[in-house]
Motif scaffolding. Structure first.
Motif, PDB file in Angstrom:
ATOM      1  N   LYS A 133     -34.632  30.440  27.752  1.00 21.29           N
ATOM      2  CA  LYS A 133     -33.643  31.447  28.172  1.00 21.29           C
ATOM      3  C   LYS A 133     -32.604  31.698  27.071  1.00 21.29           C
ATOM      4  O   LYS A 133     -32.082  32.790  26.950  1.00 21.29           O
ATOM      5  N   LYS A 134     -32.318  30.678  26.272  1.00 20.89           N
ATOM      6  CA  LYS A 134     -31.348  30.839  25.184  1.00 20.89           C
ATOM      7  C   LYS A 134     -31.795  31.917  24.195  1.00 20.89           C
ATOM      8  O   LYS A 134     -30.984  32.602  23.606  1.00 20.89           O
ATOM      9  N   PHE A 135     -33.130  32.041  24.041  1.00 23.29           N
ATOM     10  CA  PHE A 135     -33.652  33.012  23.081  1.00 23.29           C
ATOM     11  C   PHE A 135     -33.936  34.362  23.732  1.00 23.29           C
ATOM     12  O   PHE A 135     -33.846  35.384  23.091  1.00 23.29           O
ATOM     13  N   VAL A 136     -34.237  34.341  25.020  1.00 20.73           N
ATOM     14  CA  VAL A 136     -34.490  35.592  25.733  1.00 20.73           C
ATOM     15  C   VAL A 136     -33.176  36.331  25.961  1.00 20.73           C
ATOM     16  O   VAL A 136     -33.082  37.540  25.763  1.00 20.73           O
ATOM     17  N   ASN A 137     -32.150  35.584  26.378  1.00 20.53           N
ATOM     18  CA  ASN A 137     -30.839  36.187  26.641  1.00 20.53           C
ATOM     19  C   ASN A 137     -30.015  36.364  25.376  1.00 20.53           C
ATOM     20  O   ASN A 137     -28.928  36.907  25.421  1.00 20.53           O
ATOM     21  N   LYS A 138     -30.515  35.871  24.243  1.00 24.29           N
ATOM     22  CA  LYS A 138     -29.839  35.964  22.949  1.00 24.29           C
ATOM     23  C   LYS A 138     -28.424  35.393  23.019  1.00 24.29           C
ATOM     24  O   LYS A 138     -27.439  36.047  22.692  1.00 24.29           O
ATOM     25  N   ASP A 139     -28.380  34.117  23.466  1.00 27.69           N
ATOM     26  CA  ASP A 139     -27.080  33.439  23.520  1.00 27.69           C
ATOM     27  C   ASP A 139     -26.487  33.328  22.120  1.00 27.69           C
ATOM     28  O   ASP A 139     -27.197  33.137  21.148  1.00 27.69           O
ATOM     29  N   THR A 140     -25.174  33.422  22.066  1.00 27.33           N
ATOM     30  CA  THR A 140     -24.509  33.365  20.765  1.00 27.33           C
ATOM     31  C   THR A 140     -23.930  31.986  20.490  1.00 27.33           C
ATOM     32  O   THR A 140     -23.237  31.812  19.494  1.00 27.33           O
ATOM     33  N   ASP A 141     -24.208  30.988  21.346  1.00 31.50           N
ATOM     34  CA  ASP A 141     -23.668  29.650  21.107  1.00 31.50           C
ATOM     35  C   ASP A 141     -24.581  28.797  20.231  1.00 31.50           C
ATOM     36  O   ASP A 141     -24.334  27.621  20.049  1.00 31.50           O
ATOM     37  N   ILE A 142     -25.640  29.394  19.663  1.00 32.08           N
ATOM     38  CA  ILE A 142     -26.512  28.677  18.730  1.00 32.08           C
ATOM     39  C   ILE A 142     -26.697  29.514  17.470  1.00 32.08           C
ATOM     40  O   ILE A 142     -26.572  30.738  17.500  1.00 32.08           O
ATOM     41  N   HIS A 143     -26.949  28.833  16.377  1.00 35.98           N
ATOM     42  CA  HIS A 143     -27.258  29.543  15.141  1.00 35.98           C
ATOM     43  C   HIS A 143     -28.380  28.799  14.423  1.00 35.98           C
ATOM     44  O   HIS A 143     -28.532  27.586  14.546  1.00 35.98           O
ATOM     45  N   GLU A 144     -29.174  29.550  13.671  1.00 35.02           N
ATOM     46  CA  GLU A 144     -30.334  28.973  12.993  1.00 35.02           C
ATOM     47  C   GLU A 144     -29.885  28.150  11.796  1.00 35.02           C
ATOM     48  O   GLU A 144     -28.957  28.523  11.072  1.00 35.02           O
ATOM     49  N   ILE A 145     -30.577  27.004  11.618  1.00 39.67           N
ATOM     50  CA  ILE A 145     -30.302  26.138  10.482  1.00 39.67           C
ATOM     51  C   ILE A 145     -31.613  25.860   9.739  1.00 39.67           C
ATOM     52  O   ILE A 145     -32.698  26.157  10.249  1.00 39.67           O
ATOM     53  N   THR A 146     -31.512  25.294   8.555  1.00 45.27           N
ATOM     54  CA  THR A 146     -32.705  24.985   7.771  1.00 45.27           C
ATOM     55  C   THR A 146     -33.336  23.688   8.265  1.00 45.27           C
ATOM     56  O   THR A 146     -32.728  22.925   9.024  1.00 45.27           O
ATOM     57  N   GLU A 147     -34.550  23.429   7.796  1.00 45.08           N
ATOM     58  CA  GLU A 147     -35.254  22.204   8.179  1.00 45.08           C
ATOM     59  C   GLU A 147     -34.524  20.966   7.648  1.00 45.08           C
ATOM     60  O   GLU A 147     -34.457  19.943   8.327  1.00 45.08           O
ATOM     61  N   GLU A 148     -33.939  21.076   6.467  1.00 41.01           N
ATOM     62  CA  GLU A 148     -33.209  19.957   5.892  1.00 41.01           C
ATOM     63  C   GLU A 148     -31.980  19.615   6.741  1.00 41.01           C
ATOM     64  O   GLU A 148     -31.658  18.440   6.958  1.00 41.01           O
ATOM     65  N   GLU A 149     -31.283  20.642   7.210  1.00 38.98           N
ATOM     66  CA  GLU A 149     -30.125  20.402   8.083  1.00 38.98           C
ATOM     67  C   GLU A 149     -30.552  19.766   9.391  1.00 38.98           C
ATOM     68  O   GLU A 149     -29.858  18.894   9.924  1.00 38.98           O
ATOM     69  N   ALA A 150     -31.717  20.161   9.908  1.00 34.93           N
ATOM     70  CA  ALA A 150     -32.221  19.572  11.144  1.00 34.93           C
ATOM     71  C   ALA A 150     -32.592  18.106  10.935  1.00 34.93           C
ATOM     72  O   ALA A 150     -32.340  17.263  11.801  1.00 34.93           O
ATOM     73  N   VAL A 151     -33.155  17.785   9.777  1.00 32.22           N
ATOM     74  CA  VAL A 151     -33.490  16.388   9.468  1.00 32.22           C
ATOM     75  C   VAL A 151     -32.217  15.548   9.409  1.00 32.22           C
ATOM     76  O   VAL A 151     -32.181  14.418   9.917  1.00 32.22           O
ATOM     77  N   GLU A 152     -31.179  16.085   8.807  1.00 25.50           N
ATOM     78  CA  GLU A 152     -29.895  15.373   8.759  1.00 25.50           C
ATOM     79  C   GLU A 152     -29.316  15.173  10.156  1.00 25.50           C
ATOM     80  O   GLU A 152     -28.742  14.131  10.455  1.00 25.50           O
ATOM     81  N   LEU A 153     -29.498  16.155  11.019  1.00 26.28           N
ATOM     82  CA  LEU A 153     -29.037  16.062  12.404  1.00 26.28           C
ATOM     83  C   LEU A 153     -29.773  14.941  13.132  1.00 26.28           C
ATOM     84  O   LEU A 153     -29.161  14.147  13.849  1.00 26.28           O
ATOM     85  N   VAL A 154     -31.077  14.859  12.946  1.00 24.58           N
ATOM     86  CA  VAL A 154     -31.875  13.790  13.569  1.00 24.58           C
ATOM     87  C   VAL A 154     -31.456  12.444  13.018  1.00 24.58           C
ATOM     88  O   VAL A 154     -31.312  11.474  13.772  1.00 24.58           O
ATOM     89  N   ARG A 155     -31.244  12.347  11.704  1.00 22.96           N
ATOM     90  CA  ARG A 155     -30.832  11.074  11.092  1.00 22.96           C
ATOM     91  C   ARG A 155     -29.499  10.610  11.635  1.00 22.96           C
ATOM     92  O   ARG A 155     -29.277   9.420  11.865  1.00 22.96           O
ATOM     93  N   SER A 156     -28.574  11.556  11.843  1.00 25.00           N
ATOM     94  CA  SER A 156     -27.264  11.171  12.373  1.00 25.00           C
ATOM     95  C   SER A 156     -27.392  10.652  13.809  1.00 25.00           C
ATOM     96  O   SER A 156     -26.674   9.747  14.204  1.00 25.00           O
ATOM     97  N   ARG A 157     -28.316  11.216  14.578  1.00 25.27           N
ATOM     98  CA  ARG A 157     -28.528  10.751  15.962  1.00 25.27           C
ATOM     99  C   ARG A 157     -29.227   9.395  15.979  1.00 25.27           C
ATOM    100  O   ARG A 157     -28.966   8.589  16.851  1.00 25.27           O
ATOM    101  N   LYS A 158     -30.131   9.157  15.035  1.00 20.80           N
ATOM    102  CA  LYS A 158     -30.860   7.890  15.011  1.00 20.80           C
ATOM    103  C   LYS A 158     -30.041   6.779  14.350  1.00 20.80           C
ATOM    104  O   LYS A 158     -30.400   5.623  14.421  1.00 20.80           O
ATOM    105  N   GLY A 159     -28.963   7.154  13.680  1.00 22.24           N
ATOM    106  CA  GLY A 159     -28.087   6.175  13.080  1.00 22.24           C
ATOM    107  C   GLY A 159     -28.506   5.736  11.696  1.00 22.24           C
ATOM    108  O   GLY A 159     -28.173   4.629  11.265  1.00 22.24           O
ATOM    109  N   TYR A 160     -29.207   6.566  10.958  1.00 25.30           N
ATOM    110  CA  TYR A 160     -29.616   6.197   9.579  1.00 25.30           C
ATOM    111  C   TYR A 160     -28.504   6.450   8.615  1.00 25.30           C
ATOM    112  O   TYR A 160     -27.912   7.390   8.424  1.00 25.30           O
TER     113      TYR A 160
END
Length: 160
Positions: A133-160
């Motif tokens: 629904k976030k993509f169908v309704n075109k919510d503005t509370d998200i923005h696209e990021i690169t794969e590298e930024e997503a990897v950093e996000l996962v690392r921060s959640r996993k505690g690396y």
């Protein structure tokens, strides 16, 4: 008597067409010869003479299938094999993820086609079909990021 057909290494379908064409030619020629022999021996059956044009067409179609059509299919298969490189296959098989980050907080989304996953507290991607629904309704509370930024996000959640 063996029915001879051409075997193609590049295409099983071309081999199949060649075999079908060879069988059609064999059946057409044998039937044509049988009708001619019966009519030459004095067995006059006008109904069997109706099949002569059909048998001629069968022989011609068989020859075209055995030689021309099978060669054409094999040539096309060989061309497709030549155009198929490992880099093209790898590029086609690569899963295309798009990553998004929420404007508030450090949450993230990963979208693959119609499959949407969110990043949980442990740094794992969890599928949630309701997030489409976030993509169908075109919510503005998200923005696209690169794969590298997503990897950093996962690392921060996993505690690396």
């Amino acid at each position: 008597m063996w029915i001879r057909y051409k075997r193609y290494k590049v295409s099983g379908f071309a081999t199949f067409l060649s075999a079908i064409g060879a069988m059609a030619m064999y059946v057409g020629i044998m039937s044509f010869v049988m009708i001619l022999l019966y009519s030459a021996n004095g067995v006059k059956d006008e109904e069997s003479l109706i099949f002569i044009p059909i048998l001629i067409v069968l022989i011609i179609a068989g020859a075209l299938s055995k030689y021309k059509l099978a060669d054409y299919v094999a040539a096309r298969a060989l061309k497709n094999i030549a155009n198929d490189t490992p880099s093209k296959r790898a590029q086609e098989n690569r899963i295309q993820h798009k990553y998004y980050r929420f404007n508030n907080g450090d949450g993230g989304l990963r979208k693959t086609g119609l499959k949407v996953e969110y990043l949980d507290m442990n740094g794992d991607w969890i599928e949630n079909p309701d997030l489409i629904k976030k993509f169908v309704n075109k919510d503005t509370d998200i923005h696209e990021i690169t794969e590298e930024e997503a990897v950093e996000l996962v690392r921060s959640r996993k505690g690396y």
